[in-house]
Design a protein around this motif. Structure first.
Motif, PDB file in Angstrom:
ATOM      1  N   VAL A  88       0.845  -1.109  -0.074  1.00 22.05           N
ATOM      2  CA  VAL A  88      -0.232   0.060  -0.029  1.00 22.05           C
ATOM      3  C   VAL A  88       0.740   1.254  -0.049  1.00 22.05           C
ATOM      4  N   CYS A  89       1.996   1.138   0.866  1.00 21.50           N
ATOM      5  CA  CYS A  89       2.786   2.239   0.853  1.00 21.50           C
ATOM      6  C   CYS A  89       3.616   2.463  -0.506  1.00 21.50           C
ATOM      7  N   GLN A  90       3.739   1.633  -1.058  1.00 23.31           N
ATOM      8  CA  GLN A  90       4.486   1.709  -2.668  1.00 23.31           C
ATOM      9  C   GLN A  90       3.450   2.267  -3.611  1.00 23.31           C
ATOM     10  N   MET A  91       2.271   2.331  -3.221  1.00 24.06           N
ATOM     11  CA  MET A  91       1.205   3.170  -3.979  1.00 24.06           C
ATOM     12  C   MET A  91       1.354   4.573  -3.627  1.00 24.06           C
ATOM     13  N   MET A  92       1.858   5.128  -3.112  1.00 25.20           N
ATOM     14  CA  MET A  92       1.850   6.641  -2.315  1.00 25.20           C
ATOM     15  C   MET A  92       2.847   7.236  -2.963  1.00 25.20           C
ATOM     16  N   PHE A  93       2.472   8.385  -3.463  1.00 21.88           N
ATOM     17  CA  PHE A  93       3.320   9.687  -3.690  1.00 21.88           C
ATOM     18  C   PHE A  93       3.237  10.899  -2.820  1.00 21.88           C
ATOM     19  N   VAL A  94       4.189  11.090  -2.202  1.00 22.76           N
ATOM     20  CA  VAL A  94       4.104  12.257  -0.990  1.00 22.76           C
ATOM     21  C   VAL A  94       5.117  13.431  -1.051  1.00 22.76           C
ATOM     22  N   THR A  95       4.925  14.237  -0.463  1.00 26.29           N
ATOM     23  CA  THR A  95       5.793  15.437  -0.392  1.00 26.29           C
ATOM     24  C   THR A  95       6.619  15.071   0.811  1.00 26.29           C
ATOM     25  N   PRO A  96       7.922  15.399   1.118  1.00 24.23           N
ATOM     26  CA  PRO A  96       8.800  15.142   2.288  1.00 24.23           C
ATOM     27  C   PRO A  96       8.135  15.727   3.591  1.00 24.23           C
ATOM     28  N   GLU A  97       7.361  16.465   3.343  1.00 20.77           N
ATOM     29  CA  GLU A  97       6.793  17.140   4.553  1.00 20.77           C
ATOM     30  C   GLU A  97       5.754  16.161   5.188  1.00 20.77           C
ATOM     31  N   GLU A  98       4.959  15.646   4.243  1.00 16.87           N
ATOM     32  CA  GLU A  98       4.038  14.637   4.474  1.00 16.87           C
ATOM     33  C   GLU A  98       4.585  13.374   4.997  1.00 16.87           C
ATOM     34  N   LEU A  99       5.691  12.910   4.355  1.00 17.06           N
ATOM     35  CA  LEU A  99       6.497  11.743   4.900  1.00 17.06           C
ATOM     36  C   LEU A  99       7.003  11.801   6.224  1.00 17.06           C
ATOM     37  N   THR A 100       7.564  13.155   6.520  1.00 21.55           N
ATOM     38  CA  THR A 100       8.326  13.269   7.931  1.00 21.55           C
ATOM     39  C   THR A 100       7.574  13.716   8.848  1.00 21.55           C
ATOM     40  N   GLY A 101       6.521  14.528   8.541  1.00 26.98           N
ATOM     41  CA  GLY A 101       5.682  15.202   9.500  1.00 26.98           C
ATOM     42  C   GLY A 101       6.453  16.607   9.912  1.00 26.98           C
ATOM     43  N   GLU A 102       7.367  16.950   9.073  1.00 21.80           N
ATOM     44  CA  GLU A 102       8.152  18.112   9.407  1.00 21.80           C
ATOM     45  C   GLU A 102       7.726  19.235   8.313  1.00 21.80           C
ATOM     46  N   LEU A 107      10.939   6.292   6.193  1.00 25.98           N
ATOM     47  CA  LEU A 107      10.893   5.614   4.836  1.00 25.98           C
ATOM     48  C   LEU A 107      11.071   4.184   5.268  1.00 25.98           C
ATOM     49  N   GLU A 108      11.626   3.813   6.774  1.00 28.70           N
ATOM     50  CA  GLU A 108      11.526   2.489   7.124  1.00 28.70           C
ATOM     51  C   GLU A 108      10.075   2.218   7.563  1.00 28.70           C
ATOM     52  N   ASN A 109       9.216   3.253   8.124  1.00 26.94           N
ATOM     53  CA  ASN A 109       8.104   3.074   8.704  1.00 26.94           C
ATOM     54  C   ASN A 109       7.019   3.054   7.350  1.00 26.94           C
ATOM     55  N   TYR A 110       7.271   4.069   6.656  1.00 27.37           N
ATOM     56  CA  TYR A 110       6.393   4.030   5.297  1.00 27.37           C
ATOM     57  C   TYR A 110       7.200   4.085   4.045  1.00 27.37           C
ATOM     58  N   PRO A 111       7.397   2.837   3.526  1.00 26.47           N
ATOM     59  CA  PRO A 111       8.212   2.557   2.301  1.00 26.47           C
ATOM     60  C   PRO A 111       7.444   3.107   1.033  1.00 26.47           C
ATOM     61  N   VAL A 112       7.351   4.359   0.868  1.00 27.92           N
ATOM     62  CA  VAL A 112       6.142   5.112  -0.170  1.00 27.92           C
ATOM     63  C   VAL A 112       6.916   4.633  -1.529  1.00 27.92           C
ATOM     64  N   GLY A 113       6.168   4.763  -2.501  1.00 24.47           N
ATOM     65  CA  GLY A 113       6.654   4.597  -3.833  1.00 24.47           C
ATOM     66  C   GLY A 113       7.581   5.840  -4.202  1.00 24.47           C
ATOM     67  N   GLY A 114       6.966   7.095  -4.052  1.00 20.04           N
ATOM     68  CA  GLY A 114       7.649   8.350  -4.512  1.00 20.04           C
ATOM     69  C   GLY A 114       7.385   9.543  -3.571  1.00 20.04           C
ATOM     70  N   ILE A 115       8.376  10.358  -3.774  1.00 13.90           N
ATOM     71  CA  ILE A 115       8.473  11.902  -3.269  1.00 13.90           C
ATOM     72  C   ILE A 115       8.448  12.863  -4.284  1.00 13.90           C
ATOM     73  N   VAL A 116       7.644  13.879  -4.117  1.00 14.68           N
ATOM     74  CA  VAL A 116       7.434  14.847  -5.024  1.00 14.68           C
ATOM     75  C   VAL A 116       7.970  16.044  -4.182  1.00 14.68           C
ATOM     76  N   TYR A 117       8.847  17.057  -5.047  1.00 14.33           N
ATOM     77  CA  TYR A 117       9.633  18.204  -4.203  1.00 14.33           C
ATOM     78  C   TYR A 117       9.150  19.246  -4.979  1.00 14.33           C
ATOM     79  N   PHE A 118       8.964  20.229  -4.108  1.00 11.58           N
ATOM     80  CA  PHE A 118       8.590  21.662  -4.562  1.00 11.58           C
ATOM     81  C   PHE A 118       9.576  22.772  -4.283  1.00 11.58           C
ATOM     82  N   ALA A 119       9.226  23.905  -4.769  1.00  9.22           N
ATOM     83  CA  ALA A 119      10.196  24.948  -4.606  1.00  9.22           C
ATOM     84  C   ALA A 119      10.827  25.234  -3.176  1.00  9.22           C
TER      85      ALA A 119
END
Length: 181
Positions: free
Chosen positions: A33-47, A61-73
């Motif tokens: 399920v995590c592999q189907m997720m594309f998240v921002t680094p803020e959503e991933l880390t809570g920071e 990433l150990e707890n939530y091994p997402v499939g992708g990260i999208v970065y913004f400015a």
């Protein structure tokens, strides 16, 4: 038994499980399920305003091994910083990540204005310059992104010319559509 009487069983290429099948077989439902997720680094880390992939990214990433990260400015400060952040994120991930931003050229760019990659204007302004110009501009954007570690661009492959969206788009009369390599 002698060596001559032993039967050998050969596995054909078709019978070998693929890397994908082997990987999926070893994953939990949570990991799938995590592999189907594309998240921002803020959503991933809570920071907020993440510009470094450090311990918080590694743990997330150990707890939530997402499939992708999208970065913004707000995540992008310099080319070296971006390379290190993406490289560390990939090292922390058990499966290679899709790493993306949206870099269209013109007003929609995350890298050109923040870290100084090659400036490419909106395709609206070079729409009459032919397919080769469109290809060369897309190729330049793709090369610049790849050099930083990005492997996905959330930019349209083709837009109709709609001046209301800040000159974004490709001429509807074009006979050929290109995608970057």
């Amino acid at each position: 038994q002698t060596a001559d009487s032993q039967e050998t069983t050969e596995v054909t290429e078709e019978e070998k499980p693929s890397l994908v099948d082997e990987t999926l077989a070893g994953m939990t439902l949570h990991e799938k399920v995590c592999q189907m997720m594309f998240v921002t680094p803020e959503e991933l880390t809570g920071e907020d305003g993440v510009t470094v992939a450090g311990d918080a990214t590694r743990q997330a990433l150990e707890n939530y091994p997402v499939g992708g990260i999208v970065y913004f400015a707000k995540n992008l400060e310099s080319q070296d910083q971006v390379k290190e952040m993406i490289d560390n994120s990939q090292k922390y991930s058990s499966i290679g990540l899709f790493v993306a931003t949206d870099e269209e050229g013109g007003v929609v760019n995350r890298l050109m204005d923040t870290v100084g990659t090659t400036y490419i204007g909106s395709m609206y302004y070079y729409k009459d310059d032919g397919d080769e110009t469109a290809y060369e501009n897309a190729y330049t954007i793709a090369n610049d992104m790849s050099a930083l570690g990005f492997n996905l661009d959330f930019a349209p492959v083709a837009n109709g010319i709609i001046p209301k969206i800040s000159g974004r788009g490709k001429d509807r009369k074009s006979t050929r559509l290109n995608s970057s390599h």
